[in-house]
Design an enzyme around this catalytic site. Structure first.
Site, PDB file in Angstrom:
ATOM      1  N   ASP A  12       0.818  -1.227   0.000  1.00  0.00           N
ATOM      2  CA  ASP A  12       0.000   0.000   0.000  1.00  0.00           C
ATOM      3  C   ASP A  12       0.847   1.269   0.000  1.00  0.00           C
ATOM      4  OD1 ASP A  12      -2.240  -1.684   0.278  1.00  0.00           O
ATOM      5  OD2 ASP A  12      -1.957  -1.736   2.446  1.00  0.00           O
ATOM      6  N   HIS A  40      -4.217  -2.651  -6.058  1.00  0.00           N
ATOM      7  CA  HIS A  40      -3.629  -1.350  -6.343  1.00  0.00           C
ATOM      8  C   HIS A  40      -4.773  -0.399  -6.618  1.00  0.00           C
ATOM      9  CE1 HIS A  40       0.346  -2.705  -6.643  1.00  0.00           C
ATOM     10  NE2 HIS A  40       0.259  -3.294  -7.807  1.00  0.00           N
TER      11      HIS A  40
HETATM   12  P1  GDP Z   1      -0.354   0.066  -3.737  1.00  0.00           P
HETATM   13  O1  GDP Z   1      -0.973  -1.244  -3.405  1.00  0.00           O
HETATM   14  O2  GDP Z   1       1.086   0.155  -3.346  1.00  0.00           O
HETATM   15  O3  GDP Z   1      -0.612   0.504  -5.130  1.00  0.00           O
HETATM   16  O4  GDP Z   1      -1.059   1.126  -2.817  1.00  0.00           O
HETATM   17  P2  GDP Z   1      -2.571   1.589  -2.706  1.00  0.00           P
HETATM   18  O5  GDP Z   1      -3.406   1.121  -3.797  1.00  0.00           O
HETATM   19  O6  GDP Z   1      -3.017   1.345  -1.327  1.00  0.00           O
HETATM   20  O7  GDP Z   1      -2.332   3.134  -2.929  1.00  0.00           O
HETATM   21  C1  GDP Z   1      -2.308   3.983  -1.918  1.00  0.00           C
HETATM   22  C2  GDP Z   1      -3.416   5.006  -2.019  1.00  0.00           C
HETATM   23  O8  GDP Z   1      -2.820   6.266  -2.063  1.00  0.00           O
HETATM   24  C3  GDP Z   1      -4.310   4.955  -3.235  1.00  0.00           C
HETATM   25  O9  GDP Z   1      -5.604   5.337  -2.837  1.00  0.00           O
HETATM   26  C4  GDP Z   1      -3.690   5.985  -4.174  1.00  0.00           C
HETATM   27  O10 GDP Z   1      -4.627   6.577  -5.066  1.00  0.00           O
HETATM   28  C5  GDP Z   1      -3.212   7.003  -3.216  1.00  0.00           C
HETATM   29  N1  GDP Z   1      -2.016   7.748  -3.586  1.00  0.00           N
HETATM   30  C6  GDP Z   1      -0.916   7.327  -4.272  1.00  0.00           C
HETATM   31  N2  GDP Z   1      -0.009   8.303  -4.307  1.00  0.00           N
HETATM   32  C7  GDP Z   1      -0.543   9.356  -3.640  1.00  0.00           C
HETATM   33  C8  GDP Z   1      -0.066  10.662  -3.286  1.00  0.00           C
HETATM   34  O11 GDP Z   1       1.042  11.059  -3.601  1.00  0.00           O
HETATM   35  N3  GDP Z   1      -0.911  11.441  -2.558  1.00  0.00           N
HETATM   36  C9  GDP Z   1      -2.149  11.042  -2.159  1.00  0.00           C
HETATM   37  N4  GDP Z   1      -2.896  11.859  -1.444  1.00  0.00           N
HETATM   38  N5  GDP Z   1      -2.616   9.818  -2.447  1.00  0.00           N
HETATM   39  C10 GDP Z   1      -1.829   8.996  -3.174  1.00  0.00           C
END
Ligand code: GDP
Length: 429
Positions: A12, A40
């Site tokens: 995440d 994701h």
């Molecule tokens: P993954 O499994 O590593 O892809 O992580 P997630 O799907 O849990 O992504 C993390 C969350 O953070 C998602 O809701 C993304 O849209 C959001 N996100 C990613 N980068 C950023 C950022 O720089 N700022 C903010 N506010 N949200 C972000």
């Protein structure tokens, strides 16, 4: 040129966003491990999507998206996910599935549920997607490769043999209804017809692509600390989350992976049980969870509230090292703009001694965080595109963490969208 996007921590970290962004310049995007157990989140001009199985390149029509041999392939979930993206206006993506990928069987999912039930309060917090039983069977050599769906004689014999083994567990350990071999065979015939249009000799395809100089992106799931060897065993996932495994799970030469982009979030979050040294609780945690990510820190697959914590330099440095990091993408920095002071975990105190080396699980259970507070910047940094335009305290935070982890932060993400990215030149020697 082959690149990998992987996570430094518990997952995440924002890998989906970084992969989606890098997919623009990629010809091929590959999932090389894991299954539909994690997700994701991607925000783009088609809307907000939670992908569990599909590679994050599916939103670009110029890309080929591959499910590698290392993945736990849940065929109905894959087909459903393809339908769900095309149903929302995304052009039909080009998808290839390795003929050597193995299949998550209906009984894997049942076994996962029954085992969690049996363990009760001692459970591992599985997402019950059948991933652990799947990988157990793979290494016990009773798994089903995609190619085997197309050999009817072999399939019938294997189904009969496997039912015999599984039914002993179902009858005597779990006391549940038995699996019917004929029914299972019918399901596998359906799977065969669903997957047939996508099957490919992926490693041969990639060998040609590498020779032609194509841009290839390996997309990791979860992060270093969930790796079965190097993570917080046994609170880990069942396949390797490391970039090195990309070579195996896709079927390419290890030396072809030239760039390893390790994603680190500006604070920590974790799902499931297991030691989490910099964890915070109560109102402090609730506020960060509410403001975190894009609409709060809740699991993309399960909706479970994530455990929250301050940035952990010890875990992240270790996480970056095991990935073989060439670049760090530092994400979700915008979320911290509400804090007066931002604590960072710079060491672990274990049995009276402070260490900056990430310990084995038995010692990790005794670790307490050594925190250092940095001044906050108290402004909204979304929309900024140049590093120099970030508030000074915000840059100090980035540079402090870069110095602590020892790997170059070359990308800073300040929002969930594709365009919310700041490239920077690292100050590390
Ligand atoms: P993954 O499994 O590593 O892809 O992580 P997630 O799907 O849990 O992504 C993390 C969350 O953070 C998602 O809701 C993304 O849209 C959001 N996100 C990613 N980068 C950023 C950022 O720089 N700022 C903010 N506010 N949200 C972000």
């Amino acid at each position: 040129m082959v690149k990998a996007v992987v996570g430094a921590n518990w997952g995440d970290e924002g890998k989906g966003k970084i992969t989606d962004m890098l997919a623009k310049e990629s010809d091929i995007i590959i999932r090389f491990q894991g299954g539909a157990n994690a997700g994701h989140t991607i925000v783009n001009n088609y809307g907000k999507f939670a992908l569990h199985t599909l590679p994050s390149g599916v939103f670009y029509s110029h890309t080929t998206n591959i499910i590698g041999n290392g993945v736990a392939l849940n065929i109905p979930i894959l087909i459903e996910e393809i339908r769900s993206v095309t149903g929302r206006g995304v052009p039909a993506p080009r998808i290839l599935v390795s003929d050597r990928a193995q299949i998550v069987m209906p009984y894997h999912i049942l076994l996962d549920q029954y085992e969690e039930e049996r363990l009760g309060g001692r459970s591992f917090g599985s997402t019950k997607s059948g991933i652990a039983p799947f990988y157990s069977d793979k290494y016990a050599k009773i798994g089903f490769q995609v190619s085997e769906l197309f050999d009817e004689q072999l399939l019938r014999k294997k189904v009969a043999d496997v039912c015999e083994i599984k039914n002993v567990l179902f009858a005597h350990l779990y006391r549940k209804p038995l699996i019917d071999a004929a029914e299972l065979l019918t399901v596998l015939h359906e799977y065969r017809d669903m997957i047939a249009p996508y099957v490919c000799d992926v490693s041969a395809y990639l060998d040609k692509a590498v020779r032609e100089g194509k841009n290839i992106l390996l997309e990791g799931q979860l992060g270093t600390l969930k790796d079965p060897d190097h993570g917080i065993y046994p609170m880990v996932t069942s396949s390797s989350t490391l970039a090195a495994y990309g070579a195996i799970g896709a079927g390419i030469a290890p030396y072809e992976i030239r760039q390893v982009i390790t994603v680190c979030k500006a604070y920590s979050s974790a799902v499931g049980a297991g030691a989490f040294v910099s964890e915070i609780f109560g109102e402090q945690a609730d506020e960060l969870r509410r403001r975190g990510g894009d609409g709060g820190e809740f699991g993309a697959t399960t909706g479970r509230p994530r455990r929250m914590g301050w940035f952990d330099c010890v875990a992240s440095r270790y996480g970056c090292r095991l990935q073989g990091t060439t670049d760090v993408a530092f994400t979700v920095l915008d979320v911290l703009g509400y804090l007066d002071e931002i604590p960072v975990c710079v060491g672990y105190e274990i049995d009276g001694e402070v260490t900056t080396e990430f310990p084995v699980t038995t010692r990790l259970e005794h670790a307490r965080p050594v925190l250092q507070s940095l001044p906050g910047w108290k402004t909204d940094i979304r929309g900024i595109r140049n590093y120099e335009e970030l508030p000074e305290n915000c840059r100090r935070y980035v540079e402090f963490i870069e110095a602590q982890i020892g790997y170059p932060i070359t990308m800073v993400s300040n929002g969930p969208g594709r365009e919310d990215i700041i490239y920077r030149t690292s100050t590390l020697a």
